[in-house]
Write a protein that holds these residues in place. Structure first.
Motif, mmCIF file in Angstrom:
data_model
loop_
_atom_site.group_PDB
_atom_site.id
_atom_site.type_symbol
_atom_site.label_atom_id
_atom_site.label_comp_id
_atom_site.label_asym_id
_atom_site.label_seq_id
_atom_site.Cartn_x
_atom_site.Cartn_y
_atom_site.Cartn_z
ATOM 1 N N ALA A 1 -111.862 9.126 -51.162
ATOM 2 C CA ALA A 1 -110.561 9.760 -51.371
ATOM 3 C C ALA A 1 -109.416 8.924 -50.797
ATOM 4 C CB ALA A 1 -110.545 11.143 -50.741
ATOM 5 N N ILE B 1 -107.318 10.288 -59.318
ATOM 6 C CA ILE B 1 -108.475 10.800 -58.585
ATOM 7 C C ILE B 1 -109.779 10.273 -59.184
ATOM 8 C CG2 ILE B 1 -109.754 12.912 -58.037
ATOM 9 C CD1 ILE B 1 -107.007 14.346 -57.928
ATOM 10 N N VAL C 1 -113.698 10.019 -57.526
ATOM 11 C CA VAL C 1 -113.721 11.356 -56.944
ATOM 12 C C VAL C 1 -113.597 12.392 -58.057
ATOM 13 C CG1 VAL C 1 -112.552 12.955 -55.362
ATOM 14 C CG2 VAL C 1 -112.720 10.524 -54.785
#
Length: 526
Positions: free
Chosen positions: A67, A129, A134
């Motif tokens: 992240a 993302i 992720v």
């Protein structure tokens, strides 16, 4: 807006001063904090019961590492984390702005121009993302914030309890908000195959909610919503034409047929008319892939024809997707909050807003789709149907003077049934005596016979353990290209066919795969 700390709560965590509570969720408490330099931050402190779990800490550490690679321009930036602290905690950028859920609750659905900007903003965040490897897993209006400079998506893919999406998994737990979950999320076995396509499905639900104030699979309970997600097309009425086709494609059942976040952006930035070349191509793809149940694609679990779940795990799918297991897993385990399926609230697990009220369930409006689900009306209980036994090309039948169900040629009223929705299961009502003055209403039920397989027989049309059945899509098609299902009774097992005895029976198959599958053949309105 933060709330005061409760008596006994810590006032510091690591180098951060805790100023108040932003909320509490399934995995821990979220605090408003302040760094030594005076910057406000959001701090998620993990629940004590997860602190001693080495598996959780490993998952926490690996996801935080990924992240940190997510560009922060449209997400809440990860600032700090300590997986070795007791308890572990995560520090992210504090976004001081209302959530999409709050805006819709207070101002109503977004106008077309604002809606398009939100759709672009969320797709941009998902692109960032997903580019970092992720998966968000819980995209919903409460996790979409209006910040200075644009949309911010928060609470993505970090510090969640176990879910079958990484090497740190437990297959008996599901994380998320039911109304925004993709079909494949409800299958514990095939949950191992959940990909970023689940976020694309959630994007479609969020955009539809922002446009209409309701979710496209809204029902009056979480299990009923799960069943609609698994078996019915979305209700996209009220969505502007510039977005309807793209949202429709994002909501197909087969994850492999959904666009990527990058493809969403390409279409959204190419123009806002459904006649534009690229959008027309999207519309055609949506029509082709409508519900994702294709011979090569499979059902909610993706490609089940290649490797079907074993009996126990298939039973878990049926109950998790349809009824009690969804509630037991999500509520009983305390790992996720089931928001009202007709609307969304701000999950306090990382957001800074308030809950939105439930939107009315569209019980009087038939879902709209570019290619209607041929089974939808049958599953809603408004059509007569044959229940076709695909393996032997015969149909279930209950003769007027007979007690046990047999396989017949499909002629006459004895082979016609009505699926009567009862909660998330079905009563299967026989039409064998329709038009007769002495016609008692009859449904199918299970009769237990000592030392013999249970029989499928005539029974009183009263919901009991013996008369309630679930239908689970197999992912395969019969010889007429109709979707096939396993028919399952929670108490006694699967409806089967015995080649040796030439009989229909009910069997608890254990670890085996059910041998009989059924398709629904429309025989007209009631």
């Amino acid at each position: 807006m933060s709330m005061p700390l409760l008596p006994g709560e810590p006032t510091r965590l690591g180098r951060y001063e805790l100023l108040g509570r932003l909320g509490e969720g399934g995995m821990g408490t979220v605090y408003l904090g302040r760094d030594r330099d005076g910057r406000k931050v959001a701090i998620k402190m993990v629940r004590p019961e997860f602190s001693s779990d080495v598996e959780f800490r490993g998952r926490f550490r690996s996801e935080v590492s990924r992240a940190r690679q997510v560009p922060p321009f449209s997400t809440a930036e990860v600032l700090d984390a300590d997986p070795d602290h007791d308890p572990p905690y995560l520090v992210v950028e504090y976004v001081d702005g209302p959530s999409l859920a709050t805006v819709i609750r207070e101002q109503g659905p977004l106008p077309a121009s604002a809606l398009h900007g939100v759709a672009v903003g969320i797709a941009t965040a998902l692109s960032a993302i997903h580019g970092a490897g992720v998966i968000h897993r819980d995209l919903k209006p409460g996790n979409v914030l209006f910040a200075m400079g644009g949309i911010k998506v928060i609470d993505f893919g970090i510090a969640r309890p176990f879910e079958a999406t990484s090497q740190h998994t437990r297959t008996d737990q599901i994380v998320g908000t039911v109304a925004y979950m993709a079909p494949e999320r409800f299958d514990p076995e095939n949950g191992r195959q959940v990909t970023s396509a689940a976020d694309i499905f959630a994007w479609g639900v969020v955009v539809a909610y922002a446009a209409t104030g309701r979710t496209p699979f809204a029902a009056d309970s979480a299990p009923a919503t799960a069943m609609r997600i698994l078996t019915q097309p979305p209700d996209l009425s009220g969505l502007p034409g510039s977005l309807r086709d793209l949202v429709d494609r994002a909501l197909v059942k087969d994850p492999e047929q959904r666009p990527t976040a990058r493809e969403l952006l390409d279409v959204l930035l190419a123009g806002d008319t459904p006649q534009a070349g690229v959008t027309t191509a999207v519309a055609e793809a949506a029509r082709t892939a409508r519900d994702g149940f294709r011979e090569t694609g499979g059902g909610p679990g993706k490609a089940q024809t290649a490797a079907r779940p074993d009996g126990k795990r298939r039973r878990r799918l049926l109950t998790a997707a349809a009824a009690a297991a969804v509630l037991v897993v999500l509520l009983g385990a305390g790992l996720a909050r089931l928001n009202s399926p007709g609307a969304d609230g701000d999950d306090p697990d990382g957001s800074q807003g308030a809950s939105a009220p439930a939107a009315p369930s569209p019980t009087t409006t038939r879902p709209t789709s570019t290619a209607p689900d041929p089974d939808a009306s049958i599953l809603q209980g408004s059509r007569r149907t044959l229940i076709h036994l695909a393996e032997i090309d015969r149909d279930l039948a209950l003769d007027y003077h007979s007690y046990e169900v047999e396989a017949a040629d499909g002629t006459g009223m004895r082979s016609q049934f009505v699926l009567v929705p009862t909660g998330v299961d079905y009563l299967i009502r026989s039409l064998r005596g329709e038009g007769r003055a002495d016609n008692p209403e009859t449904c199918l039920g299970v009769k237990i016979t000592p030392d013999k397989p249970s029989s499928l027989v005539a029974a009183e049309c009263v919901p009991t353990r013996a008369t309630l059945f679930s239908l689970s899509p197999t992912g395969a098609r019969d010889d007429k290209n109709r979707r096939t299902y396993h028919i399952y009774n929670e108490a006694y097992g699967f409806v089967q066919w015995s080649t040796e005895r030439k009989a229909v029976f009910v069997e608890e198959v254990g670890d085996a795969t059910p041998s009989a599958s059924f398709s629904l053949v429309d025989r007209g309105a009631l």
